[in-house]
Write a protein that holds these residues in place. Sequence first.
Motif, mmCIF file in Angstrom:
data_model
loop_
_atom_site.group_PDB
_atom_site.id
_atom_site.type_symbol
_atom_site.label_atom_id
_atom_site.label_comp_id
_atom_site.label_asym_id
_atom_site.label_seq_id
_atom_site.Cartn_x
_atom_site.Cartn_y
_atom_site.Cartn_z
ATOM 1 N N VAL A 84 -0.083 -9.023 2.007
ATOM 2 C CA VAL A 84 -0.473 -7.613 2.023
ATOM 3 C C VAL A 84 0.499 -6.872 2.942
ATOM 4 N N TYR A 104 -2.448 -6.759 9.199
ATOM 5 C CA TYR A 104 -1.404 -6.355 8.262
ATOM 6 C C TYR A 104 -0.064 -6.584 8.960
ATOM 7 N N PHE A 130 0.837 -1.197 0.000
ATOM 8 C CA PHE A 130 0.000 0.000 0.000
ATOM 9 C C PHE A 130 0.874 1.250 0.000
ATOM 10 N N ASP A 156 1.404 -3.124 4.626
ATOM 11 C CA ASP A 156 0.934 -1.775 4.934
ATOM 12 C C ASP A 156 1.955 -0.751 4.452
ATOM 13 N N SER A 174 -1.857 -1.688 12.914
ATOM 14 C CA SER A 174 -1.840 -2.495 11.694
ATOM 15 C C SER A 174 -1.836 -3.980 12.011
ATOM 16 N N GLN A 208 -6.877 -6.670 1.340
ATOM 17 C CA GLN A 208 -6.861 -7.837 2.220
ATOM 18 C C GLN A 208 -7.869 -8.890 1.763
ATOM 19 N N LYS A 240 -7.029 -0.721 2.105
ATOM 20 C CA LYS A 240 -6.318 -1.899 2.604
ATOM 21 C C LYS A 240 -7.281 -3.050 2.884
#
Length: 394
Positions: free
Chosen positions: A265, A297, A224, A267, A292, A255, A251
């Motif tokens: 994934v 994440y 991301f 962050d 997170s 996900q 996000k």
Amino acid sequence: MLDTVDSELRMRYPGPDGRSQPIHTAYVPADRISADTPVEWGNAATELLDRHHDMLAELDSTQSLPAVRERLQRNPIQDLRIDFEDGYGFRSDDEEDKAADTAGTVLAALAEQSSGPVSFGIRTKGLAGTERRRALRTLELVLDAAGGVPAGFVFTVPKIRAAAQVSALVALAEGFERGYGLAEGTLRFELQIESPQAIIAADGTAPIAEMIGLADGRCSGLHFGTYDYTAACGISAPDQALDHPAADYAKAVMQAAAAQTGVWVCDGSTQIVPDTEPEAALRNHHRLVTRSLRRGYYQGWDMHPGHLVTRWLATYEFFRQATAIAVPRLQAYLERRSGGVMDEPATAEALAATVLRGVQCGARTASELSDLTPALTIGVLQALVSRAPISQEA
């Protein structure tokens, strides 16, 4: 009809592929990289930890600081990306050519270091018409200087906006593999999601799932991009952050699209670094990493050596706390007792995955886990994650 459906679902959602996801990706501009960068970052992070030990001890609820300090001295960076995009900017072709040669040499050296990053690579420029020629040339020069594709290499492609761009990346990877005489599937890439069009396309669809399918197994992760994404959504600069609702929505889509595909994934980053107001920055980063992790994440960007301190501290804390909760529940599940909570196979899978992550990142060791409950071996945890039968030997 249903056999065909089953086959399609198995192909598209194979589940974890056995790789151990790093807790972070450290981004270093291409003009600042050397084979000594991981050690230099680790030393700078250790100095910062020692200087602000008392404040960090206030954040440390699991007595993890000694283990964090040892990690910073031994193996501070798990995943490293040499940045030829925003962190590097636009330079003359001659200058970027030289930087690409240096980057390839550094990556080859890192691949030989037993205490270096487990994975590494570069972030190229994007695939837009004004940048893609430069992106492809840089990638080729890096691989030439590295002597091919080192084990653990991946390249990150920023500003992905359309699924068709992924098909072009697959063709590019296939061409490089033929050119270097490599096995099919050797060259893998990450897609950086930092454009709203990657979340909702012009026709109203969510294209990330299609991107993963078109990647033909080559997509290692989705990263991301905090600031490009929030800026493109019209968020004012003071409010652009990892925890903005617009970022949370993007996000969550990433996900859901990546779930059970084996694609990680990752962050994004925070631009607040521990320089002018170090304690405030450390507290903020610790909070964001913890937030997170609680949202699932397990990997994020680090842009500064100081981020390593709170990255490792928050990660060790999270998994030590989670393991303390998960182990008794898993033991009760294996013994078919409730332990006050009636867990289902899906919950046992999630609990086991959490404990495995805690061991893989170093928050807990396999021997510590064995001390807690001898029956809960790594083999048993892996069987629970894959929902395979648990053998007596495991």
